[in-house]
Design a protein around this motif. Structure first.
Motif, short mmCIF file in Angstrom:
data_model
loop_
_atom_site.label_atom_id
_atom_site.label_comp_id
_atom_site.label_asym_id
_atom_site.label_seq_id
_atom_site.Cartn_x
_atom_site.Cartn_y
_atom_site.Cartn_z
N SER A 137 0.97 -1.18 -0.02
CA SER A 137 0.39 -0.28 -0.39
C SER A 137 0.83 1.75 0.07
N TYR A 190 -2.48 9.77 -3.00
CA TYR A 190 -2.90 10.04 -1.95
C TYR A 190 -2.47 10.92 -0.71
N THR A 237 -11.92 10.10 5.49
CA THR A 237 -11.19 10.11 4.16
C THR A 237 -11.60 8.89 3.41
N PRO A 238 -10.79 7.80 4.04
CA PRO A 238 -10.83 6.62 3.02
C PRO A 238 -12.51 6.15 3.66
N LYS A 249 -14.57 4.63 -0.09
CA LYS A 249 -15.25 3.26 0.06
C LYS A 249 -16.71 3.14 -0.09
N ASP A 252 -7.87 7.81 0.04
CA ASP A 252 -7.66 7.68 0.86
C ASP A 252 -6.44 8.89 0.95
N ARG A 301 -2.09 9.35 3.22
CA ARG A 301 -1.26 8.82 3.42
C ARG A 301 -0.16 10.11 3.51
#
Length: 694
Positions: free
Chosen positions: A506, A517, A589-590, A594, A601, A603
């Motif tokens: 990931s 991200y 946010t993630p 979905k 996503d 990071r």
């Protein structure tokens, strides 16, 4: 015999050719002028006349009339004025044609109401910013029906594009006076009478708007305390009515004008007082909107009074009013102009708040630099626990919403602890330091200002780099220590092999959406800083600390305790709002991605450095070197994009809020690159001395 029966299109074209020099009679665009004039003087119904007038004005704003003359973008004004001069030459050389055009104009004026043209065009409604924004957005999405009996609609229709303003921008007073003499001659007073009535009615509308807006509760609460009868806005409406009545009766005197101008200046002074109090007592978009409405009304009234007081044959005031009306009509449908004009002050206050916070993140001395290292190291250690809790929540198998909420609360609590202990997280710095940087650009003066600004840029860079390195090193080392302690206590690593393998894949910038991200995380960091600034302004505007200090709970717990609580809220509310909003946005946010099926996503460089260290310690001998290198590259990508995107967006916001000149920014960029080439150490290592502050 009517004038319309005299002029056919061939007659009109002959009139045009006769009025122009022989070498310019063969131009292909002249028949279009003949067609526009024919449509205007032959129209029998108001909609047809308005369409014909719009067609004539569209012809005036066309390109170069003469094919042998090159017109570039810098000479577009001369192209429009050239066409206008041709039209005036044709009308001056053909009195019958001029009379036909005047008759068409008079019929338009007789069948339309011009009050809104002078009193409403370009002046936002009294219903507030959101209502005005909704009206303009609706007008862009849904076609509005024509209202041919309102002259303001013709003005708005005629000046929708930037190109439509070229003639007005380039029109000279002498050319304008010539047009007035041809189309509104003194010998035909009925031509000017309709415009005089419309201007008087528009002035009355403006007087009513000024009184209603100026005496509204939201503005009176921030004005000097005085009886309503003594308000400058009330006095301005009274003197305005006196002046208007005198002008309509032909007995306008300099004393009446001077009295009105004195009330005008007093009203503007009152607006400046209200504006100054907003800066210290908090910005309200609704009040800024009201001040904007007042300012536009006063400016329009001043232009109208200028026309009333002008000497016969003096075109300056009338041309100024015409330009004001056309530009206002052009801007009246612009969402960008509305938002920028009303939110810029709030934006400036938010940036000011961020700039004050950002001052603590800039190391100007070796002592400051050591403090940043220590605070960032502590922030890295605290983030180890955040990373571990994040992986625990992600692996708990919770429903999507609960997973997002749990992650968000985990982040928020971590960020609040950072704030409470005075620790530093590198990714939160750029949004603050960019605002500080822009404020330095705005405030510095003198020949050496750019060199001083470059020094600050170097300080920002090595301060940010120190914080980021301390964060990453400490969170990585802390994660290894945490995993070792976990293994000692439980007999197994904190992450399973499957979880660790997922982490490596990931974080790869090649095999996943890490690049996007990481940039999205930079946007979230920027948005959180805006939320903090907005909440800070809200607290000040609503006087929340004062309300807490004066709350009735003080009778039970003591006034001093309530005052101390008020001070804590005043000092920390902005940081609390920033940290909580940042945590929830990072966590949710993630989940939202979905839910909506979108590739969303986050990071975060510090958090993912800790997570990567946990995954690395879990894999042990099964570690794949390629996956490790890609994951490390992903962390490096996060570092660049988290900090770079956040800093860039914050700097752009500050530049817009402060209206910084682009020339300064270009010169600053040149000097920054020169310093980077000649003295790169300044951007990497701690300062040997304090940065100049003079």
């Amino acid at each position: 015999m009517s004038l319309t029966s005299v002029f056919s299109r061939d007659d009109l074209l002959h009139c045009i050719h006769a009025a122009l020099p022989s070498q310019r009679q063969g131009q292909r665009d002249l028949p279009k002028l003949a067609a526009r004039l024919e449509a205007l003087i032959r129209a029998d119904l108001l909609p047809d006349r308005l369409d014909a007038w719009y067609g004539l004005t569209a012809w005036l704003t066309g390109g170069s009339l003469w094919s042998d003359v090159y017109i570039d973008s810098a000479d577009v004004h001369s192209s429009a004025t050239q066409r206008f001069a041709v039209l005036m030459d044709v009308l001056a050389a053909n009195p019958g044609l001029a009379a036909a055009v005047r008759r068409a104009i008079r019929e338009v004026l007789d069948e339309t109401d011009g009050a809104n043209l002078f009193g409403e065009v370009g002046i936002p409604s009294d219903r507030g910013f959101l209502s005005e924004f909704g009206d303009r957005l609706t007008a862009k999405l849904i076609p509005a029906p024509r209202d041919d009996h309102d002259l303001s609609h013709l003005m708005s229709r005629s000046f929708q594009r930037d190109k439509d303003l070229t003639l007005i921008r380039g029109l000279q007073p002498s050319t304008f006076q010539r047009a007035v003499e041809l189309l509104f001659p003194v010998s035909e007073p009925e031509m000017r009478a309709a415009l005089r009535r419309a201007m008087a009615d528009g002035f009355r509308l403006l007087v009513a708007r000024v009184q209603g807006q100026g005496l509204s509760l939201k503005l009176r609460a921030r004005s000097e305390r005085r009886p309503v009868a003594e308000s400058p806005f009330k006095r301005l409406t009274d003197s305005g009515e006196n002046l208007l009545c005198a002008w309509e009766q032909g007995r306008l005197s300099s004393q009446l004008i001077e009295a009105w101008e004195a009330d005008l200046e007093a009203s503007r002074a009152e607006m400046q007082l209200i504006s100054a109090r907003l800066e210290t007592e908090g910005i309200s978009v609704d009040i800024v909107y009201g001040l904007d409405v007042l300012d536009r009304c006063l400016g329009r009234m001043a232009s109208i009074v200028g026309v009333m007081a002008a000497e016969p044959g003096s075109p300056g005031p009338a041309l100024l009013l015409l330009r004001q009306l056309t530009f206002a009509a052009h801007e009246s449908t612009s969402l960008r102009h509305l938002v920028r004009g009303n939110l810029q002050r709030l934006q400036r206050r938010i940036v000011d708040r961020a700039g004050k916070t950002g001052e603590h993140y800039i190391a100007e001395t070796p002592g400051d630099y050591r403090h940043i290292w220590a605070a960032a190291a502590g922030g890295g250690l605290l983030t180890v626990g955040t990373a571990a809790m994040k992986m625990t929540v992600a692996g708990a198998g919770l429903a999507l919403f609960l997973e997002g909420l749990g992650s968000g609360l985990n982040y928020a609590v971590s960020f609040l602890l950072l704030q409470a202990f005075g620790l530093i997280l590198a990714t939160k710095q750029p949004a603050m330091t960019a605002a500080t940087f822009a404020a330095i650009i705005r405030d510095r003066k003198g020949d050496e200002r750019l060199d001083v600004i470059v020094d600050y840029a170097a300080c920002i860079c090595h301060s940010q780099l120190a914080a980021a390195i301390a964060n990453v090193v400490m969170v990585a080392g802390g994660a290894y220590a945490f995993d070792a302690a976990w293994q000692f206590a439980t007999g197994h690593h904190f992450l399973t092999l499957k979880e660790a393998d997922y982490v490596f894949h990931s974080l790869s910038p090649v095999d996943s959406g890490t690049v996007f991200y990481a940039a999205l995380t930079g946007v979230i960091l920027y948005l959180a800083a805006l939320v903090g600034g907005w909440v800070d302004n809200w607290v000040v505007y609503h006087r929340l600390p004062q309300a807490i200090a004066e709350h009735r709970l003080g009778n039970r717990f003591g006034r001093m305790r309530m005052m101390r609580l008020a001070g804590i809220v005043s000092r920390n509310m902005s940081g609390w709002a920033t940290n909580v909003s940042l945590g929830l946005m990072l966590g949710m946010t993630p989940v939202l991605g979905k839910f909506f099926g979108l590739p969303l996503d986050v990071r975060h460089v510090t958090l993912n450095s800790g997570i990567l260290s946990l995954a690395t310690s879990s894999l042990e001998v099964a570690l794949n070197l390629r996956l490790l290198l890609l994951a490390v590259a992903g962390v490096g990508t996060m570092f660049v994009l988290n900090l770079g995107v956040s800093f860039a967006l914050s700097l752009m916001t500050a530049v817009r809020a402060y209206d910084l000149p682009r020339s300064d920014l270009r010169e600053l960029r040149r000097r920054l690159l020169h310093r980077l080439r000649t003295r790169p150490r300044d951007f990497l290592l701690p300062p040997r001395r304090s940065v100049a502050t003079g």
